[in-house]
Scaffold this active site. Structure first.
Site, PDB file in Angstrom:
ATOM      1  NE  ARG A 116      40.249  13.569  31.732  1.00 19.19           N
ATOM      2  CZ  ARG A 116      39.680  12.943  32.744  1.00 19.19           C
ATOM      3  NH1 ARG A 116      38.794  11.601  32.233  1.00 19.19           N
ATOM      4  NH2 ARG A 116      38.812  13.331  33.610  1.00 19.19           N
ATOM      5  N   GLY A 117      42.428  12.083  34.625  1.00 16.02           N
ATOM      6  CA  GLY A 117      41.705  12.142  35.879  1.00 16.02           C
ATOM      7  C   GLY A 117      42.519  11.587  37.106  1.00 16.02           C
ATOM      8  CB  ALA A 118      42.849  12.978  40.704  1.00 12.04           C
ATOM      9  NE  ARG A 158      47.753  16.812  32.673  1.00 16.33           N
ATOM     10  CZ  ARG A 158      46.335  16.526  33.155  1.00 16.33           C
ATOM     11  NH1 ARG A 158      45.704  15.147  33.217  1.00 16.33           N
ATOM     12  NH2 ARG A 158      45.754  17.374  33.316  1.00 16.33           N
ATOM     13  CD  GLN A 188      39.275  17.551  29.375  1.00 12.76           C
ATOM     14  OE1 GLN A 188      38.618  18.363  29.240  1.00 12.76           O
ATOM     15  NE2 GLN A 188      40.672  17.166  30.135  1.00 12.76           N
ATOM     16  CG  ASP A 218      42.361  17.324  38.659  1.00 16.49           C
ATOM     17  OD1 ASP A 218      41.686  18.226  37.913  1.00 16.49           O
ATOM     18  OD2 ASP A 218      42.615  16.136  38.685  1.00 16.49           O
ATOM     19  CG  ASN A 273      37.200  19.442  38.780  1.00 15.82           C
ATOM     20  OD1 ASN A 273      37.381  18.443  38.781  1.00 15.82           O
ATOM     21  ND2 ASN A 273      36.753  20.006  38.607  1.00 15.82           N
ATOM     22  CE  LYS A 274      40.089  19.345  32.808  1.00 23.09           C
ATOM     23  NZ  LYS A 274      42.229  20.156  33.273  1.00 23.09           N
TER      24      LYS A 274
END
Ligand code: MRU
Length: 348
Positions: free
Chosen positions: A48-50, A91, A198, A239, A249-250
């Protein structure tokens, strides 16, 4: 600090990732061998993480290319594009996924008139270029981000934008890790980042192991640490950045930006240009991933935290309005408002 979150074994021609869902309690590599393994790993945030999703997807395409049986190069490219579309559906928000898959498919098509072994060679070169490029970009972003803070500063971050989410150093955590290597001291406050934690599981794991003074807080404590005067800057990842600077973003990032504005604390977004989507005019055009309600109600708990019939709303990301963002730090420079101009200038 080097973490092999994505490891391609050239000799065995196998792809491994560190399963991030098991951290911080277990450091375990898993192999991604089939398209289903790959889709599942991205969907379930094992990777995970762009930027990391993009790097992983590039190697996935190469691994899948080894499994295509046809000897016809055009049919080979067709099959590759089918697999890429499948992975891309895992995603929707992080643009790096479609960016990396697009780079891989375009590379194959460009050599459609060559034999399949030649195309496969080009594909592994491209995957390595995406990976190597990210390492360089993160280092440059870290240097530029470091110019925005000084020794002793308190920095608040949300979610995880460190080496696990990228290749090396990370984006939002990059300046902190680089500064620490140079002997600087920061006091970092890491939002736990509900519901998938996270910040708690990954950010504190990375910073603590790197010797950074990190303090874990619940998401609803950001106001208190800002009000106490403990925060001199906010660093977050991204993201997808729209052409006007609105940034996905998150989930929870926008709330942090609103608080930072209230207290006059600079709010910086850090990310590579591969996360900027110039085809996306504003934040309203960004598709926000909706996730399983059980992530809120049951995951990480011994017993359910709400009755089975209770409804949940679980968007994985939010959009921070460009007016709340002090600067967007990319490997090509620090963009300032007006973002429509400064972001466009990066691509000239
Ligand atoms: O759902 P996740 O964990 O993939 O979300 C990650 C983030 O929101 C990060 O801040 C973003 O991808 C930037 S990573 C350098």
């Amino acid at each position: 600090m080097t973490i092999d979150n994505i490891r391609y074994d050239d000799h065995a021609q196998k792809l491994y990732i560190l399963d991030q869902t098991l951290l911080p309690n277990e450091e375990k590599e898993i192999e991604l061998a089939t398209a289903e393994d790959m889709y599942d790993a991205i969907k379930k945030l094992k990777v995970r993480g762009a930027p990391a999703i993009g790097i992983c997807a590039a190697y996935c395409i190469y691994i899948l290319s080894l499994q295509i049986k046809t000897q016809d190069s055009a049919a080979f490219c067709d099959e590759l594009e089918k697999q890429a579309a499948y992975l891309n559906s895992s995603r929707p928000t992080a643009v790096n996924l479609s960016w990396a898959l697009g780079r891989m498919c375009n590379k194959a098509r460009r050599f459609e008139d060559r034999d399949i072994d030649y195309i496969r060679n080009q594909l592994i070169f491209e995957a390595r270029a995406i990976h190597g490029g990210d390492i360089e970009m993160c280092h440059r972003i870290s240097e530029l981000g470091l110019s925005l803070v000084k020794d002793g500063d308190g920095i608040l971050t949300h979610c995880n934008a460190g080496p696990l989410a990228t290749s090396r150093y990370g984006t939002a955590l990059g300046p902190i890790l680089l500064g620490t290597e140079k002997g600087m001291k920061f006091h970092v406050y890491s939002d736990e980042t509900r519901p998938l934690l996270q910040g708690a599981r990954l950010t504190t794991y990375e910073l603590y192991n790197a010797g950074v003074d990190v303090t874990l807080i619940c998401d609803n404590m950001a106001n208190t640490v800002m009000k106490n005067g403990w925060i001199q800057a906010v660093f977050v990842g991204c993201d997808r950045v729209a052409a006007n600077g609105d940034t996905a973003n998150k989930i929870g990032t926008c709330g942090v930006a609103v608080l930072a504005k209230h207290y006059g604390i600079p709010f910086y977004v850090l990310g590579p240009t591969s996360t900027i989507d110039m085809n996306c005019p504003t934040g309203d055009d960004i598709k926000i991933e909706q996730r399983d309600p059980d992530e809120i109600k049951t995951m990480f708990y011994e017993k359910p935290m709400a009755l089975p019939g209770v409804k949940c709303f679980n968007p994985a990301f939010d959009v921070t309005d460009h007016e709340l963002i002090t600067g967007i730090v990319t490997q090509k420079g620090i963009c300032r408002p007006p973002y429509t101009e400064s972001l466009a200038a990066l691509f000239k």
